[in-house]
Design an enzyme around this catalytic site. Sequence first.
Site, PDB file in Angstrom:
ATOM      1  N   GLU A   1      39.381  38.957  47.690  1.00 55.94           N
ATOM      2  CA  GLU A   1      39.754  40.259  48.245  1.00 55.94           C
ATOM      3  C   GLU A   1      38.558  41.193  48.420  1.00 55.94           C
ATOM      4  OE1 GLU A   1      41.159  38.529  45.916  1.00 55.94           O
ATOM      5  OE2 GLU A   1      43.327  38.767  45.811  1.00 55.94           O
TER       6      GLU A   1
ATOM      7  N   THR B   1      43.573  33.416  48.871  1.00 61.81           N
ATOM      8  CA  THR B   1      43.142  33.306  47.469  1.00 61.81           C
ATOM      9  C   THR B   1      43.592  31.945  46.966  1.00 61.81           C
ATOM     10  OG1 THR B   1      45.172  34.217  46.580  1.00 61.81           O
ATOM     11  CG2 THR B   1      43.407  35.778  47.039  1.00 61.81           C
TER      12      THR B   1
ATOM     13  N   LYS C   1      48.411  38.644  23.915  1.00 60.69           N
ATOM     14  CA  LYS C   1      48.921  39.840  23.251  1.00 60.69           C
ATOM     15  C   LYS C   1      49.427  39.473  21.861  1.00 60.69           C
ATOM     16  CE  LYS C   1      51.360  44.040  24.116  1.00 60.69           C
ATOM     17  NZ  LYS C   1      52.349  44.777  24.821  1.00 60.69           N
TER      18      LYS C   1
ATOM     19  N   TRP D   1      45.327  43.312  22.113  1.00 60.86           N
ATOM     20  CA  TRP D   1      44.897  42.292  23.064  1.00 60.86           C
ATOM     21  C   TRP D   1      43.750  41.449  22.511  1.00 60.86           C
ATOM     22  CZ3 TRP D   1      48.151  41.650  26.837  1.00 60.86           C
ATOM     23  CH2 TRP D   1      48.870  42.732  27.342  1.00 60.86           C
TER      24      TRP D   1
HETATM   25  P1  ADP Z   1      41.608  33.155  42.527  1.00 60.74           P
HETATM   26  O1  ADP Z   1      42.142  34.550  42.294  1.00 60.74           O
HETATM   27  O2  ADP Z   1      42.567  32.322  43.271  1.00 60.74           O
HETATM   28  O3  ADP Z   1      40.994  32.521  41.314  1.00 60.74           O
HETATM   29  P2  ADP Z   1      39.193  34.279  43.523  1.00 60.74           P
HETATM   30  O4  ADP Z   1      37.989  33.480  43.695  1.00 60.74           O
HETATM   31  O5  ADP Z   1      39.435  35.367  44.461  1.00 60.74           O
HETATM   32  O6  ADP Z   1      40.384  33.305  43.531  1.00 60.74           O
HETATM   33  O7  ADP Z   1      39.163  34.827  42.034  1.00 60.74           O
HETATM   34  C1  ADP Z   1      38.761  36.111  41.688  1.00 60.74           C
HETATM   35  C2  ADP Z   1      38.858  36.253  40.197  1.00 60.74           C
HETATM   36  O8  ADP Z   1      37.948  35.366  39.549  1.00 60.74           O
HETATM   37  C3  ADP Z   1      38.480  37.624  39.679  1.00 60.74           C
HETATM   38  O9  ADP Z   1      39.535  38.535  39.772  1.00 60.74           O
HETATM   39  C4  ADP Z   1      38.112  37.312  38.241  1.00 60.74           C
HETATM   40  O10 ADP Z   1      39.258  37.230  37.414  1.00 60.74           O
HETATM   41  C5  ADP Z   1      37.498  35.940  38.328  1.00 60.74           C
HETATM   42  N1  ADP Z   1      36.027  36.054  38.366  1.00 60.74           N
HETATM   43  C6  ADP Z   1      35.220  36.034  39.431  1.00 60.74           C
HETATM   44  N2  ADP Z   1      33.931  36.158  39.069  1.00 60.74           N
HETATM   45  C7  ADP Z   1      33.919  36.278  37.718  1.00 60.74           C
HETATM   46  C8  ADP Z   1      32.893  36.456  36.733  1.00 60.74           C
HETATM   47  N3  ADP Z   1      31.602  36.508  37.038  1.00 60.74           N
HETATM   48  N4  ADP Z   1      33.286  36.555  35.450  1.00 60.74           N
HETATM   49  C9  ADP Z   1      34.582  36.478  35.101  1.00 60.74           C
HETATM   50  N5  ADP Z   1      35.584  36.309  35.978  1.00 60.74           N
HETATM   51  C10 ADP Z   1      35.265  36.209  37.270  1.00 60.74           C
END
Ligand code: ADP
Length: 538
Positions: free
Chosen positions: A325, A182, A436, A441
């Site tokens: 993931e 990640t 918060k 929220w």
């Molecule tokens: P990192 O966690 O390092 O940023 P990832 O690419 O795995 O790498 O990120 C996944 C996260 O990105 C998701 O848990 C979410 O918070 C955010 N995310 C992915 N796609 C979207 C989307 N279409 N809208 C909002 N958030 C998104």
Amino acid sequence: MQDYPLTLDSIFLRAETLYADRALMSAGPVPVRTTYGQWAERTRRLGGLLDTLGISSDGRVATFAWNSTRHLELYFAAPCTGRVLHTLNIRLFPEQLAYVANHAGDEVVFVDRSLLGMLAPLLPSIPSITHVVVMDDGAGPEPSDLTITTAEVYDYEELLAQCEPVEFHTTDEYQAAAMCYTSGTTGNPKGVVYSHRSTWLHSMAAITTAGLGCSESDVILPIVPMFHANAWGLAHAAPMCGAGLVFPGSDMSPQGLLTLMVNEKVTVAAGVPTIWAGIRPLLEGADLSHLRAVVCGGSAVPQSLSEFYRETLGIPILQAWGMTETHPLATVAHLSSRDANLSEQDAAARRARQGGPVPGMEVRIVEPDTTEALPWDDEATGELQVRSPWAASDYYDPDPGVELSTPDGWMKTGDVAAIDAFGSVRLVDRTKDLVKSGGEWISSVELENEIMAHPGVAEAAVIGVPHPKWDERPIACVVRAESSTVTAEELMEYLRSRVAKWWLPDAIEFIDEIPKTSVGKFSKKDLRMRFTDYVLPS
Ligand code: ADP
């Protein structure tokens, strides 16, 4: 039914036999044009190359490379010979890179020559890497100009020319095929291991119409890097369905990408919102008549950005949500037959949601730290959790205390969402990014969306800062659009009719640029650091 293994060999074989004449190209620096047929022949020889180098039968094969046809050779040669592809993120900090390469136990790294200068100084801190194979992409230092003493250095093409094609015969679908870390928006990079089976099933889901609906008639441009969750699965889905592939190589400039889309008649292109925001000012007059899907994910897609694409090109942005993931495809925001009579405004609002789960993916929201599912009424919000054959159950060799799954077998996402009666997900925020205020929220994502809808704003990111009475209050960090002179007062006035009064940011700070993560998302971590000692105006 037969016990047919869901291994990458069968995806490879389809491309090799059914789509041998389908075109592939890499933009460069030196452009490469090839076909699945030629690619397959080289990929088989690359399997032989890995044997020749003596890479362990299940060894980690790292890449440090741009999106290219050579990278696609590695995507299949490593797993189809039983090895595990590890795509290193070229934009990680040096310490993080050394951390992930050591953590994975990489034995060999395949590196584009244009990136060798970045990698070479790190090699002494990654003792497991004993072979460096340089892929000459036409730029960067000559390997002989660098001091590399901890590994043997080879030229990719020279080695490949000496190797014989090999047969692929992976039969265990549960075997590891690839791993990605990640990008570390929240904490240290964590390793996710994809199996042959999960990759196969994810590719099938990606090509369904509920996914991205790819077919042989598509020309796909993965702008999303091949080190970011396997280019969102496109580099496997395309050979599975025979779609052509166009790779941007090292030119990730908005103009370079746009030219590629126009010249190569791209039909599907995929990237994070900052990519599409960068291309936006250049769209006017560009001939993108072949484009049918502008896929966007990784961060919330501002409604104003999607609407700009719809108004200019006739196609809105297609939003998808997922995580490293989850391979990553989990939900896609297609409009359904129920939405046929929506006004343009309501349709735009639906497209701004993260959308419904693709086949094979289940979603639920729960009260944090419980397994109590919350109702799908689009009002209740809770932690979004997923279940799927391509959702990870655990990280690879995780740090103590890091757990991905709930006791009842769902994957925790760390995202907060609401779900409507038809299963469409609306992401409220990342747990860590929610502000918060007085026990309630505030969604930073929603607030950012409203601010970015103002024509004078190019980018906006909202973070919480400590407040003596309310715990935390939001401040908005805003980048003005070119030649805009919008003031904080004007933005506040604009927001007053759009968000609840207590959501109004306590301050608006104009900055030159929002810091980005290694995969181009807004880096709230860096912003928070920058505003650590921020004193709110009284
Ligand atoms: P990192 O966690 O390092 O940023 P990832 O690419 O795995 O790498 O990120 C996944 C996260 O990105 C998701 O848990 C979410 O918070 C955010 N995310 C992915 N796609 C979207 C989307 N279409 N809208 C909002 N958030 C998104």
